[in-house]
Design a protein around this motif. Structure first.
Motif, PDB file in Angstrom:
ATOM      1  N   MET A  46      64.028  28.240  35.576  1.00  0.00           N
ATOM      2  CA  MET A  46      65.285  27.795  34.991  1.00  0.00           C
ATOM      3  C   MET A  46      65.428  28.234  33.534  1.00  0.00           C
ATOM      4  O   MET A  46      66.538  28.440  33.045  1.00  0.00           O
ATOM      5  CB  MET A  46      65.401  26.275  35.112  1.00  0.00           C
ATOM      6  N   THR A  47      64.311  28.362  32.819  1.00  0.00           N
ATOM      7  CA  THR A  47      64.377  28.745  31.411  1.00  0.00           C
ATOM      8  C   THR A  47      64.572  30.242  31.235  1.00  0.00           C
ATOM      9  O   THR A  47      65.369  30.678  30.400  1.00  0.00           O
ATOM     10  CB  THR A  47      63.092  28.315  30.674  1.00  0.00           C
ATOM     11  N   TYR A  48      63.872  31.052  32.015  1.00  0.00           N
ATOM     12  CA  TYR A  48      63.828  32.486  31.759  1.00  0.00           C
ATOM     13  C   TYR A  48      64.675  33.339  32.701  1.00  0.00           C
ATOM     14  O   TYR A  48      65.078  34.441  32.326  1.00  0.00           O
ATOM     15  CB  TYR A  48      62.375  32.977  31.812  1.00  0.00           C
ATOM     16  N   CYS A  49      64.942  32.859  33.908  1.00  0.00           N
ATOM     17  CA  CYS A  49      65.613  33.745  34.866  1.00  0.00           C
ATOM     18  C   CYS A  49      67.078  33.986  34.527  1.00  0.00           C
ATOM     19  O   CYS A  49      67.600  35.082  34.766  1.00  0.00           O
ATOM     20  CB  CYS A  49      65.472  33.201  36.284  1.00  0.00           C
ATOM     21  N   PHE A  70      69.894  24.382  34.795  1.00  0.00           N
ATOM     22  CA  PHE A  70      69.876  25.838  34.961  1.00  0.00           C
ATOM     23  C   PHE A  70      70.351  26.588  33.715  1.00  0.00           C
ATOM     24  O   PHE A  70      69.951  27.736  33.495  1.00  0.00           O
ATOM     25  CB  PHE A  70      70.726  26.247  36.169  1.00  0.00           C
ATOM     26  N   TYR A  71      71.203  25.961  32.918  1.00  0.00           N
ATOM     27  CA  TYR A  71      71.761  26.671  31.768  1.00  0.00           C
ATOM     28  C   TYR A  71      71.452  25.998  30.430  1.00  0.00           C
ATOM     29  O   TYR A  71      71.837  26.516  29.382  1.00  0.00           O
ATOM     30  CB  TYR A  71      73.286  26.787  31.911  1.00  0.00           C
ATOM     31  N   GLY A  72      70.777  24.846  30.447  1.00  0.00           N
ATOM     32  CA  GLY A  72      70.561  24.096  29.222  1.00  0.00           C
ATOM     33  C   GLY A  72      69.806  24.875  28.163  1.00  0.00           C
ATOM     34  O   GLY A  72      70.204  24.917  26.990  1.00  0.00           O
ATOM     35  N   ALA A  73      68.692  25.500  28.555  1.00  0.00           N
ATOM     36  CA  ALA A  73      67.893  26.262  27.591  1.00  0.00           C
ATOM     37  C   ALA A  73      68.682  27.447  27.050  1.00  0.00           C
ATOM     38  O   ALA A  73      68.636  27.756  25.845  1.00  0.00           O
ATOM     39  CB  ALA A  73      66.599  26.742  28.243  1.00  0.00           C
ATOM     40  N   THR A  74      69.429  28.123  27.931  1.00  0.00           N
ATOM     41  CA  THR A  74      70.249  29.247  27.479  1.00  0.00           C
ATOM     42  C   THR A  74      71.330  28.776  26.518  1.00  0.00           C
ATOM     43  O   THR A  74      71.625  29.442  25.520  1.00  0.00           O
ATOM     44  CB  THR A  74      70.902  29.940  28.704  1.00  0.00           C
ATOM     45  N   ASP A  86      63.753  35.633  22.449  1.00  0.00           N
ATOM     46  CA  ASP A  86      64.135  34.685  21.403  1.00  0.00           C
ATOM     47  C   ASP A  86      64.932  33.520  21.971  1.00  0.00           C
ATOM     48  O   ASP A  86      64.686  32.361  21.641  1.00  0.00           O
ATOM     49  CB  ASP A  86      64.962  35.404  20.327  1.00  0.00           C
ATOM     50  N   ILE A  87      65.913  33.818  22.832  1.00  0.00           N
ATOM     51  CA  ILE A  87      66.716  32.757  23.437  1.00  0.00           C
ATOM     52  C   ILE A  87      65.840  31.851  24.297  1.00  0.00           C
ATOM     53  O   ILE A  87      65.961  30.626  24.270  1.00  0.00           O
ATOM     54  CB  ILE A  87      67.879  33.359  24.266  1.00  0.00           C
ATOM     55  N   GLY A  88      64.940  32.469  25.061  1.00  0.00           N
ATOM     56  CA  GLY A  88      64.045  31.668  25.895  1.00  0.00           C
ATOM     57  C   GLY A  88      63.142  30.770  25.072  1.00  0.00           C
ATOM     58  O   GLY A  88      62.952  29.600  25.389  1.00  0.00           O
ATOM     59  N   ARG A  89      62.584  31.305  23.987  1.00  0.00           N
ATOM     60  CA  ARG A  89      61.667  30.503  23.169  1.00  0.00           C
ATOM     61  C   ARG A  89      62.398  29.379  22.434  1.00  0.00           C
ATOM     62  O   ARG A  89      61.909  28.259  22.360  1.00  0.00           O
ATOM     63  CB  ARG A  89      60.935  31.415  22.181  1.00  0.00           C
ATOM     64  N   ILE A  90      63.589  29.689  21.892  1.00  0.00           N
ATOM     65  CA  ILE A  90      64.348  28.663  21.176  1.00  0.00           C
ATOM     66  C   ILE A  90      64.798  27.570  22.132  1.00  0.00           C
ATOM     67  O   ILE A  90      64.709  26.380  21.827  1.00  0.00           O
ATOM     68  CB  ILE A  90      65.555  29.307  20.460  1.00  0.00           C
ATOM     69  N   GLY A  91      65.271  27.978  23.320  1.00  0.00           N
ATOM     70  CA  GLY A  91      65.651  26.975  24.321  1.00  0.00           C
ATOM     71  C   GLY A  91      64.466  26.150  24.768  1.00  0.00           C
ATOM     72  O   GLY A  91      64.581  24.935  24.972  1.00  0.00           O
ATOM     73  N   PHE A 150      71.846  19.824  16.334  1.00  0.00           N
ATOM     74  CA  PHE A 150      72.678  18.917  17.121  1.00  0.00           C
ATOM     75  C   PHE A 150      72.504  19.178  18.613  1.00  0.00           C
ATOM     76  O   PHE A 150      72.412  18.245  19.424  1.00  0.00           O
ATOM     77  CB  PHE A 150      74.139  19.074  16.716  1.00  0.00           C
ATOM     78  N   ALA A 151      72.440  20.456  19.018  1.00  0.00           N
ATOM     79  CA  ALA A 151      72.233  20.794  20.428  1.00  0.00           C
ATOM     80  C   ALA A 151      70.890  20.257  20.920  1.00  0.00           C
ATOM     81  O   ALA A 151      70.780  19.742  22.045  1.00  0.00           O
ATOM     82  CB  ALA A 151      72.307  22.306  20.627  1.00  0.00           C
TER      83      ALA A 151
END
Length: 569
Positions: free
Chosen positions: A40-43, A279-283, A307-312, A392-393
């Motif tokens: 869910m985080t990376y795909c 499914f989209y929260g981390a993104t 970067d997006i995956g790690r920050i999420g 905030f997110a």
């Protein structure tokens, strides 16, 4: 009168204390949730990086609900009838875990596999996307078979009075799996392992996820001893095949006991909200950061996907910590459904007896806690479109850890209790003597060696001539039907997401493709500027945030359905 099912053995779990036994029984869920977390985080960002638009990516995630819709009830029915000497659930757990591990390796090495057979660049990209999508579908179908069997094993093994604590332990293990998965995502694995497990973060995570699932399932399979089904209630016509199996699923779904039906409808409305979050929260968190908090880093980043995956993942680590703490503490603060008619009077130590008595007066029951959890989730996600900073997110995502802890616990606790209430209070042994179902005392002490059991089942909601068997014999089908009400709303959520993405972000992800919009997919340079906001731009709403807002509205419907559950008999 239908023939009773015949069994050999009694369920048992290795371990010297109840805590150890519960941990071993639910340990498989750590590997299961670790794998789900990585997927869910990376795909989603992985598929976006391959060039898929968000609307098309949402169609890929039909794999989740479709696999759950098909696999969980079907595997549940097949496992319910299995006469394997290894038990009904463990063979499916182990076989499914092996398939998941292999498919994860294919997912991690899609480009390399395609390059072995395809040379032309344009075709190579197309076949890489195709193979990645097929691998995701295979992973989802196999992991749903594992999940169905893991959950059914808990219901099969525990007595009514232990169903809530068993579900609470399952929630804890899910939180641990989430925490481990998101934690692994924040670590630069290339610095830890070099290129031993692969030359990218995503490849190494697929290897670790597959190994973790196999190890966790292996531990539970080693620790739990199942009773063996010798003859099922419908053994005479068991060869009628797939049509009978589908017919049994449909018939049971259409004639659910009232309370089980009410539980399923709560799950339906709740999961319209949980689907986009999971499914989209981390993104969403990663995109929020790149849109509003770090406009200049997007152009400089050489690995936006990572970067997006790690920050999420960092935000979801906090979410998982709160989930874990909630899964540990909330069962102590919430009254069990079985506490309404206690079989004994608890006697706490005299020094804390007044405090315990005072707290017990204000303990909410599980129904109330479940209802409040929907309000917490709705209150958090309704603010998602207004998030303009990473902080905030992250706060909004973190608050959802409390309702998620209860969402992983309450429906299965209620279902386990209702399934077990459908059984007759006693079982007849082969020699004609009476056998009492596994009780608290039985669970707390070593279980004696088995004799052959003959279980008489009580079918209260269907005619004897047509009904399916109940209780542990059919825990798989009832939990599979609960999963139907978990997966059907995911179809709803998928099509909602697809529509929202098509309206608000019709092109490829601007965060992952340098603001290219539709031009990245179609080659139209003039349409690039209009297709979506450039990196770091705050023009236009984030489509994922809109999906989360819609999910929050659905959670309010789940709260109303949970309130109604209290009055259903």
């Amino acid at each position: 009168m239908p023939q009773a099912a015949s069994w050999a053995g009694t369920p048992s779990i290795k371990g010297s204390t109840e805590a150890i036994r519960m941990a071993l029984l639910t340990f498989s869920l750590i590997g299961l949730q670790f794998t789900w977390g990585i997927e869910m985080t990376y795909c989603t960002p992985y598929l976006l990086s391959l060039g898929l638009t968000k609307s098309r990516t949402s169609l890929v995630w039909v794999a989740g609900p479709l696999s759950g819709l098909v696999m969980q009830p079907v595997v549940g029915v097949i496992a319910d009838r299995s006469k394997s000497k290894w038990g009904r659930r463990r063979p499916f757990m182990i076989g499914g875990a092996v398939i998941v591990g292999l498919c994860l390796l294919v997912l991690g090495w899609t480009s390399e596999i395609v390059e072995m057979f395809v040379v032309e660049e344009k075709s190579k990209k197309t076949f890489t996307i195709l193979l990645a999508v097929l691998a995701i579908y295979a992973v989802d179908f196999a992991i749903n078979a594992v999940q169905s069997s893991c959950r059914s094993l808990i219901v099969d093994t525990l007595p009514i009075s232990k169903q809530q604590i068993g579900s609470a332990w399952a929630s804890r293990m899910i939180a641990v799996g989430h925490l481990a998965g998101y934690g692994a995502g924040t670590i630069d694995l290339l610095k830890v392992f070099g290129k031993t497990l692969g030359d990218s973060q995503f490849k190494q995570l697929t290897v670790i996820a597959g190994a973790a699932l196999l190890f966790a399932v292996g531990v539970t399979s080693w620790a739990v001893e199942e009773r063996i089904l010798l003859a099922s209630k419908d053994s005479d016509d068991a060869k009628s095949g797939a049509f009978k199996m589908v017919g049994q699923i449909l018939k049971t779904t259409m004639h659910l006991p009232n309370r089980i039906q009410a539980i399923c409808w709560v799950q339906f409305w709740a999961w319209i909200g949980w689907f986009p979050f999971l499914f989209y929260g981390a993104t969403w968190v990663g995109e929020t950061y790149f849109r509003y908090s770090a406009p200049h880093m997007v152009a400089e980043s050489s690995d936006t996907l990572g970067d997006i995956g790690r920050i999420g993942s960092l935000s979801l680590i906090i979410f998982s910590i709160i989930t874990f703490l909630g899964s540990v503490l909330l069962p102590l603060l919430v009254k069990s459904p079985e506490d309404e008619k206690p079989q004994f009077t608890p006697r706490p130590p005299p020094s804390i007896a007044p405090l315990v008595k005072f707290l017990n007066q204000y303990k909410p029951d599980l129904n109330t806690a479940w209802m409040l959890s929907h309000f917490i989730f709705a209150g958090s996600m309704i603010l998602a479109p207004f998030a303009r900073s990473l902080k905030f997110a992250t706060i909004l995502v973190s608050f959802c850890g409390i309702p998620w802890a209860i969402a992983c616990w309450a429906p299965f606790a209620f279902m386990g209790i209702e399934i077990n209430r459908l059984t007759a209070p006693t079982t007849i042994l082969a020699n004609g003597s009476s056998y009492r179902r596994l009780s608290n005392d039985d669970f707390d002490s070593p279980v004696s060696s088995p004799t052959m059991l003959r279980l008489n089942h009580l079918d209260r909601d269907l005619d004897d001539s047509e009904s399916a068997t109940t209780t542990g014999e059919t825990a798989g089908i009832y939990l599979g039907i609960l999963n139907l009400f978990t997966t059907l709303p995911q179809f709803v959520g998928t099509f909602i997401s697809m529509a929202v993405f098509a309206i608000f972000e019709p092109g490829v992800s601007p965060e992952l493709h340098g603001g290219e919009g539709e031009a990245a997919a179609g080659g139209d340079s003039e349409g690039a500027e209009a297709a979506g906001p450039k990196p770091g731009s705050s023009d236009g709403p984030n489509a994922i945030a809109v999906c989360l807002f819609i999910g929050a509205i659905s959670a309010l419907g789940a709260a109303y359905a949970t309130r109604r559950l209290r009055y259903v008999r």
